[in-house]
Design an enzyme around this catalytic site. Structure first.
Site, short mmCIF file in Angstrom:
data_model
loop_
_atom_site.label_atom_id
_atom_site.label_comp_id
_atom_site.label_asym_id
_atom_site.label_seq_id
_atom_site.Cartn_x
_atom_site.Cartn_y
_atom_site.Cartn_z
CG HIS A 114 -0.39 0.04 2.54
ND1 HIS A 114 0.40 -0.97 3.06
CD2 HIS A 114 -0.45 1.00 3.51
CE1 HIS A 114 0.76 -0.65 4.30
NE2 HIS A 114 0.26 0.54 4.58
CG HIS A 120 0.05 4.34 4.79
ND1 HIS A 120 -0.66 3.57 5.67
CD2 HIS A 120 -0.82 5.28 4.31
CE1 HIS A 120 -1.92 4.02 5.74
NE2 HIS A 120 -2.03 5.04 4.93
CG ASP A 174 4.89 3.17 7.60
OD1 ASP A 174 4.05 3.29 6.69
OD2 ASP A 174 4.60 2.69 8.72
CG HIS A 175 4.15 0.08 4.31
ND1 HIS A 175 4.04 -1.26 4.62
CD2 HIS A 175 3.71 0.75 5.40
CE1 HIS A 175 3.55 -1.39 5.84
NE2 HIS A 175 3.34 -0.18 6.34
CG HIS A 202 -4.16 0.04 6.79
ND1 HIS A 202 -4.22 0.60 8.04
CD2 HIS A 202 -2.94 0.39 6.28
CE1 HIS A 202 -3.10 1.27 8.29
NE2 HIS A 202 -2.31 1.15 7.23
CG ASP A 254 0.59 -1.42 7.93
OD1 ASP A 254 1.51 -2.22 8.15
OD2 ASP A 254 0.74 -0.19 7.96
CG HIS A 276 4.00 -1.69 11.57
ND1 HIS A 276 4.82 -0.60 11.70
CD2 HIS A 276 3.25 -1.47 10.46
CE1 HIS A 276 4.57 0.26 10.71
NE2 HIS A 276 3.63 -0.26 9.94
#
Length: 253
Positions: free
Chosen positions: A53, A55, A57-58, A111, A130, A168
């Protein structure tokens, strides 16, 4: 078969670096940052990035890794406009060749609107971003409880020995919530002992196992009448409503 290495980054993220043992095809899943990946590669090639996805942090390492290695970036078709450097957009039911291995793409919005997962059956590995965590699931930023519950049911239907490579290390926090919700639950209590022992040694709780999660996680038990009763809902309550109640309580926990 895939050999999968966890690269812990930031405060609680995991990047996954995987190699197909038959061909040496090398790929990385959800690179938050490029530097840890380049360090781990130690000069070896990188063939692909798999994004679940959009975001940061990905996908934060996408462009730097692509510039350094010439890798192909693969990500969700429903989110292609938000995946930096994307070369191939994939959707539910498509397969991605990873050398001699392959990954089945699963659309699992909730999400985010365009979240996908990659299931590598021959390696019993699920890269779920996530959507699913050990004893938890992602917050509903862009999707609905119905979408997330459908996604979790798809994961729950996978073989019990499927390893869950979630992005995570949230497991201890999720455990505290689960124990608050289900005090004395036998499956959860046994799992909790294992989790706390790992974290006390500084070990990751990822990958988790689908079978263990199905038995212990409240998020995967929303269609269990006993779970509904513990929440003060009717035994025959709509599982989507039960899931929404669990997710709402976790948001406020």
């Amino acid at each position: 078969m895939l050999t999968i290495t966890l690269l812990p980054v930031r405060s609680d993220n995991y990047i996954f670096l995987a190699v197909d043992s038959a061909t040496g095809f090398r790929f990385v899943v959800d690179p938050a940052d490029a530097e840890p990946v380049l360090d781990a590669l130690a000069g070896e090639k990188l063939d692909a990035i798999l994004n679940t996805h959009h975001h940061g942090d990905h996908v934060g390492g996408n462009l730097e890794l692509k510039a350094a290695t010439g890798c192909t970036i693969i990500g969700p078709a429903a989110d292609r406009d938000r995946i930096p450097g994307i070369d191939r957009a994939v959707a539910d039911g498509e397969t991605v060749a990873l050398g001699a291995s392959e990954a089945l793409v699963m659309d699992v919005p909730g999400h985010t609107r365009g979240h996908i997962a990659y299931y590598c059956a021959e390696s019993a590995a699920l890269f779920c971003g996530d959507t699913l965590f050990a004893l938890g699931c992602g917050r509903l930023f862009e999707g609905t409880p119905a979408q997330m519950w459908d996604a979790l049911k798809r994961f729950r239907a996978l073989p019990a020995d499927t390893r869950i490579y979630c992005a995570h290390e949230y497991t201890e926090s999720n455990l505290r919530f689960a124990e608050h919700l289900l005090p004395g639950d036998p499956a959860l209590s046994a799992y909790g002992v294992e989790i706390r022992a790992k974290r006390a040694q500084g070990l990751p709780t990822v990958p988790a196992l689908i079978g263990q999660e199905t038995a212990a996680s409240p998020f995967l038990r929303a269609d269990d009448g006993e779970m509904a009763a513990k929440l003060g809902l009717a035994v025959n309550a709509d599982p989507v409503a039960v899931f929404a109640e669990i997710r709402g309580r976790k948001d406020r926990f």
